[in-house]
Design a protein around this motif. Structure first.
Motif, PDB file in Angstrom:
ATOM      1  N   PRO A 195       0.673  -1.363  -0.090  1.00  0.00           N
ATOM      2  CA  PRO A 195       0.031   0.093  -0.065  1.00  0.00           C
ATOM      3  C   PRO A 195       0.718   1.228  -0.022  1.00  0.00           C
ATOM      4  N   LEU A 196       2.268   1.136   0.141  1.00  0.00           N
ATOM      5  CA  LEU A 196       3.164   2.300   0.397  1.00  0.00           C
ATOM      6  C   LEU A 196       2.980   3.390  -1.027  1.00  0.00           C
ATOM      7  N   PHE A 197       2.833   2.723  -1.918  1.00  0.00           N
ATOM      8  CA  PHE A 197       3.090   3.815  -3.246  1.00  0.00           C
ATOM      9  C   PHE A 197       1.563   3.596  -4.030  1.00  0.00           C
ATOM     10  N   SER A 198       1.147   2.472  -4.459  1.00  0.00           N
ATOM     11  CA  SER A 198      -0.395   2.335  -5.033  1.00  0.00           C
ATOM     12  C   SER A 198      -0.764   1.274  -4.679  1.00  0.00           C
ATOM     13  N   ASP A 199      -2.041   0.928  -5.211  1.00  0.00           N
ATOM     14  CA  ASP A 199      -2.758  -0.343  -4.865  1.00  0.00           C
ATOM     15  C   ASP A 199      -2.198  -1.170  -5.918  1.00  0.00           C
ATOM     16  N   ALA A 200      -1.634  -0.759  -6.950  1.00  0.00           N
ATOM     17  CA  ALA A 200      -1.174  -1.675  -7.985  1.00  0.00           C
ATOM     18  C   ALA A 200       0.372  -2.059  -7.696  1.00  0.00           C
ATOM     19  N   MET A 201       1.087  -1.846  -6.817  1.00  0.00           N
ATOM     20  CA  MET A 201       2.356  -1.723  -6.530  1.00  0.00           C
ATOM     21  C   MET A 201       2.734  -3.374  -6.312  1.00  0.00           C
ATOM     22  N   PRO A 202       3.430  -4.001  -6.799  1.00  0.00           N
ATOM     23  CA  PRO A 202       3.705  -5.502  -6.451  1.00  0.00           C
ATOM     24  C   PRO A 202       4.776  -5.734  -5.518  1.00  0.00           C
ATOM     25  N   ALA A 203       4.530  -6.577  -4.550  1.00  0.00           N
ATOM     26  CA  ALA A 203       5.559  -7.026  -3.577  1.00  0.00           C
ATOM     27  C   ALA A 203       6.269  -8.051  -4.154  1.00  0.00           C
ATOM     28  N   PRO A 204       7.201  -8.422  -3.554  1.00  0.00           N
ATOM     29  CA  PRO A 204       8.341  -9.511  -3.972  1.00  0.00           C
ATOM     30  C   PRO A 204       7.588 -10.979  -3.930  1.00  0.00           C
ATOM     31  N   THR A 205       8.347 -11.652  -4.811  1.00  0.00           N
ATOM     32  CA  THR A 205       7.762 -12.865  -5.185  1.00  0.00           C
ATOM     33  C   THR A 205       7.931 -13.865  -3.854  1.00  0.00           C
TER      34      THR A 205
ATOM     35  N   GLY B  84       4.554   9.378   8.401  1.00  0.00           N
ATOM     36  CA  GLY B  84       3.460   8.367   8.318  1.00  0.00           C
ATOM     37  C   GLY B  84       2.228   8.701   7.368  1.00  0.00           C
ATOM     38  N   ARG B  85       2.383   9.693   6.563  1.00  0.00           N
ATOM     39  CA  ARG B  85       1.402  10.106   5.702  1.00  0.00           C
ATOM     40  C   ARG B  85       1.546   9.219   4.496  1.00  0.00           C
ATOM     41  N   ALA B  86       0.237   9.051   3.731  1.00  0.00           N
ATOM     42  CA  ALA B  86       0.291   8.173   2.482  1.00  0.00           C
ATOM     43  C   ALA B  86       1.294   8.809   1.471  1.00  0.00           C
ATOM     44  N   LEU B  87       2.036   7.882   0.588  1.00  0.00           N
ATOM     45  CA  LEU B  87       2.959   8.452  -0.230  1.00  0.00           C
ATOM     46  C   LEU B  87       2.420   8.551  -1.629  1.00  0.00           C
ATOM     47  N   LEU B  88       2.931   9.365  -2.566  1.00  0.00           N
ATOM     48  CA  LEU B  88       2.589   9.553  -3.818  1.00  0.00           C
ATOM     49  C   LEU B  88       2.842   8.493  -4.696  1.00  0.00           C
ATOM     50  N   PRO B  89       1.701   7.957  -5.444  1.00  0.00           N
ATOM     51  CA  PRO B  89       1.942   6.936  -6.312  1.00  0.00           C
ATOM     52  C   PRO B  89       3.027   7.088  -7.283  1.00  0.00           C
TER      53      PRO B  89
ATOM     54  N   GLU C  79      12.591  17.852  -5.482  1.00  0.00           N
ATOM     55  CA  GLU C  79      11.371  18.349  -4.529  1.00  0.00           C
ATOM     56  C   GLU C  79      10.548  17.062  -4.578  1.00  0.00           C
ATOM     57  N   THR C  80      10.275  16.223  -5.595  1.00  0.00           N
ATOM     58  CA  THR C  80       9.394  15.162  -5.344  1.00  0.00           C
ATOM     59  C   THR C  80       9.917  14.010  -4.347  1.00  0.00           C
ATOM     60  N   LEU C  81      11.475  13.904  -4.585  1.00  0.00           N
ATOM     61  CA  LEU C  81      12.203  12.920  -3.555  1.00  0.00           C
ATOM     62  C   LEU C  81      11.805  13.583  -2.315  1.00  0.00           C
ATOM     63  N   LEU C  82      12.059  14.689  -2.080  1.00  0.00           N
ATOM     64  CA  LEU C  82      11.935  15.360  -0.536  1.00  0.00           C
ATOM     65  C   LEU C  82      10.295  15.308  -0.037  1.00  0.00           C
ATOM     66  N   GLU C  83       9.241  15.248  -0.776  1.00  0.00           N
ATOM     67  CA  GLU C  83       8.016  15.165  -0.548  1.00  0.00           C
ATOM     68  C   GLU C  83       7.739  13.817  -0.144  1.00  0.00           C
ATOM     69  N   ILE C  84       8.357  12.653  -0.914  1.00  0.00           N
ATOM     70  CA  ILE C  84       8.085  11.296  -0.405  1.00  0.00           C
ATOM     71  C   ILE C  84       8.715  11.050   0.708  1.00  0.00           C
ATOM     72  N   GLU C  85      10.036  11.453   0.843  1.00  0.00           N
ATOM     73  CA  GLU C  85      10.746  11.231   2.080  1.00  0.00           C
ATOM     74  C   GLU C  85       9.722  11.614   3.488  1.00  0.00           C
ATOM     75  N   ASN C  86       9.629  12.706   3.303  1.00  0.00           N
ATOM     76  CA  ASN C  86       9.049  13.590   4.234  1.00  0.00           C
ATOM     77  C   ASN C  86       7.630  12.807   4.684  1.00  0.00           C
ATOM     78  N   ALA C  87       6.861  12.437   3.816  1.00  0.00           N
ATOM     79  CA  ALA C  87       5.736  11.619   4.101  1.00  0.00           C
ATOM     80  C   ALA C  87       6.061  10.293   4.583  1.00  0.00           C
ATOM     81  N   VAL C  88       7.374   9.535   4.353  1.00  0.00           N
ATOM     82  CA  VAL C  88       7.399   8.451   5.169  1.00  0.00           C
ATOM     83  C   VAL C  88       7.733   8.953   6.547  1.00  0.00           C
ATOM     84  N   GLU C  89       8.342   9.693   6.760  1.00  0.00           N
ATOM     85  CA  GLU C  89       8.831  10.371   7.909  1.00  0.00           C
ATOM     86  C   GLU C  89       7.818  10.638   9.064  1.00  0.00           C
TER      87      GLU C  89
END
Length: 562
Positions: A20-30, A208-213, A196-206
């Motif tokens: 769920p961290l990036f998008s509903d379609a994000m695959p997880a490892p096999t 606990g907010r939802a991340l940009l897909p 700027e987008t990388l910073l936004e993603i990192e701040n979201a992780v820090e």
């Protein structure tokens, strides 16, 4: 008594929920692959290597020409045997039947097999118009190995422009190709993101907010994904974007796509190696990362953004551009180079990277150290780690790995590793209106078909047109009845273009079923598709194809604007 540990059966991973961290379609490892060791159960083995310490006939797998093996085990651990002179004699030796039996699949059965893994995606229109340079793509896979070692991926970049498409050819198992197919596009997408987008993603992780897909995946239901290693993979990816943030002060806004592709390939391969060295307290994950690292995979990836087409290739899969000339005929433009012994520049590169006294051993019998066909690949740490590191990791690893003869085996003439790299060769092409499509395919296709035939077949399928050339019989003596049959086949071929809605399926049909006259022979196609799994690999490799269709109107408009 046979001392061979027997074949290593690999379980097929199952599809499960995605991250769920990036998008509903994000695959997880096999989900990975505990081997079921059964002593001398060769009727189920999908490779040919039987690691015997004594060269006797207690274990006799079918002979597979070495040209069809990605990895050839060292003679000390493997012996190959040729089958009998005929199919009937071979079945006698295997105790299948005392008399030859003919079995042909019906056309619906053939279609069911060919279409089992096909997938198509059409780029959505906005206000009745398609604003993308990509109309859509068709993809398909036909297995020869059990389980199939090829993988495929396709995704749209959501935070940047462009679409990513790739084929991945695994060897020594499917673990590495599976992991690369899940992870590589995220590394590429992160490499292309502005500061700027990388910073936004990192701040979201820090916080606990939802991340940009960042990716929208286009997957077939049979493209397996699971969630067991999702946290591990995410943490490695996060470390990568944190380093990108630290390296980039935000002053430069221009991102070099070629550099981003190269960095993504190299960083993922480095993470695969590091994860295997560090290990994991979870025994399942520990075994997973080791399986990924000790197997290998080649990759051929395309990034399409407007009229800018970049192809990043590591190994011997290929990218081929289909160009329609003014007279309606088709020509092929190669956008990748094979990294193997047939590429003289690649051989020279390898020799220059190692001492002169290794010049005769670094490439031997057209293979890396006499063992590996591709000269670039992900994973394959047997050709990258020092001997001490290999021993240390194996001794501290799980028993399944320690009992595996392949992992304990050290390649001959192994003096100055690494001998293998995952760094891709990147080719740039500016799209033109006459560039109609791109074919990405693993070497299973190119071993059976010439590039010009591939482009012609796809081009005729997409346009629904056949430019009738005089029938060439290639020196064969053809009777009047046979010529009538060829003309009948040609007439049927004109309508067969509508039999396959999927261009990749249509190409696989020709790759497997073409006769000496270039026409699909149903009897041949039926025979090839009915081969038992232990024989299929003798005749062909796994085949994975993606056909990307370009929008000539958008490409032309982009050119006019510039």
């Amino acid at each position: 008594m046979c001392v061979c540990p027997g074949p290593r059966r690999i379980g097929i991973p199952v599809r499960s929920s995605s991250l769920p961290l990036f998008s509903d379609a994000m695959p997880a490892p096999t989900q990975l692959f505990f081997p079921l060791i059964r002593n001398c159960e060769l009727s189920r083995i999908y490779g040919t290597a039987c690691y015997c310490h004594h060269k006797h006939l207690c274990c006799s797998p079918p002979y597979i020409p070495q040209s069809r093996l990605r990895y050839t085990p060292h003679p000390a651990y493997a012996t190959f045997y040729r089958p009998k002179d005929s199919w009937w004699q071979y079945t006698q030796g295997r105790r299948y039947a005392s008399t030859p039996q003919k079995f042909y699949l019906t056309p619906p059965q053939v279609n069911s097999i060919l279409k089992a893994n096909e997938y198509s995606f059409k780029v959505p229109e906005f206000d009745g118009k398609n604003v993308s340079s990509v109309l859509g793509f068709d993809s398909n896979q036909l297995p020869a190995n059990a389980p199939i070692e090829d993988r495929r991926s396709a995704a749209t970049c959501l935070q940047t422009r462009g679409m990513l498409l790739g084929v991945f050819d695994g060897h020594a198992g499917c673990a590495c190709s599976q992991a690369v197919s899940e992870r590589l596009f995220y590394y590429i997408a992160v490499s292309l993101l502005p500061h700027e987008t990388l910073l936004e993603i990192e701040n979201a992780v820090e916080s606990g907010r939802a991340l940009l897909p960042i990716l929208q995946w286009h997957k077939h239901p049979n493209d397996y994904f699971s969630k067991e290693a999702s946290k591990l993979y995410f943490n490695s990816l996060r470390t990568y974007w944190q380093e990108l943030i630290d390296l980039n002060t935000g002053e430069s806004t221009d991102i070099d796509v070629k550099e981003a592709l190269i960095n993504a390939f190299k960083r993922l391969d480095n993470d695969i190696s590091l994860e295997a060295q560090v290990g994991d307290p979870n025994s399942f994950l520990n075994y997973l990362v080791l399986r990924v690292a000790f197997s290998g995979a080649t990759a051929c990836v395309a990034h399409v953004d407007g009229v800018d087409l970049h192809v990043a290739n590591t190994g011997d899969s290929r990218a081929m551009l289909g160009v329609q000339e003014e007279d309606g005929s088709w020509s092929a433009v190669t956008l990748s180079n094979d990294h193997n012994a047939q590429n003289e520049r690649e051989v020279e590169r390898l020799k220059l990277e190692h001492p002169k006294n290794e010049a005769k051993s670094v490439v031997k019998q057209d293979r890396l150290l006499g063992l590996l066909m591709p000269f670039r690949a992900f994973g394959d740490v047997k050709f990258k780690w020092s001997i001490d590191l290999q021993k240390r990791v194996i001794e501290s690893g799980p028993d399944q790995l320690n009992d595996n003869e392949y992992t304990k085996f050290i390649p001959p003439n192994y003096y100055t590793p690494p001998y293998l790299t995952a760094e891709p060769e990147v080719t740039y092409h500016r799209l033109r209106p006459q560039d109609k499509f791109l074919v990405l395919a693993t070497d299973g296709l190119w071993e059976t078909m010439h590039r010009q035939d591939v482009v012609r077949i796809v081009g005729e399928h997409l346009t629904g047109m056949h430019h009738q050339q005089p029938i060439a019989v290639g020196g064969y003596k053809v009777t009047l009845g046979q010529m009538h049959g060829l003309l009948t086949e040609r007439r049927a071929k004109m309508s067969s273009v509508f039999e396959d809605q999927n261009a990749a399926t249509h190409l696989i049909r020709h790759a497997v079923g073409n006769n000496e006259f270039g026409a699909v022979d149903h009897e041949r196609l039926s025979k090839m598709l009915s081969l038992p799994e232990e024989l299929a690999r003798m005749y062909r490799d796994d085949i994975t194809i993606i056909v990307v269709q370009f929008n000539s109107h958008v490409v032309g408009a982009c050119q006019n604007q510039e």
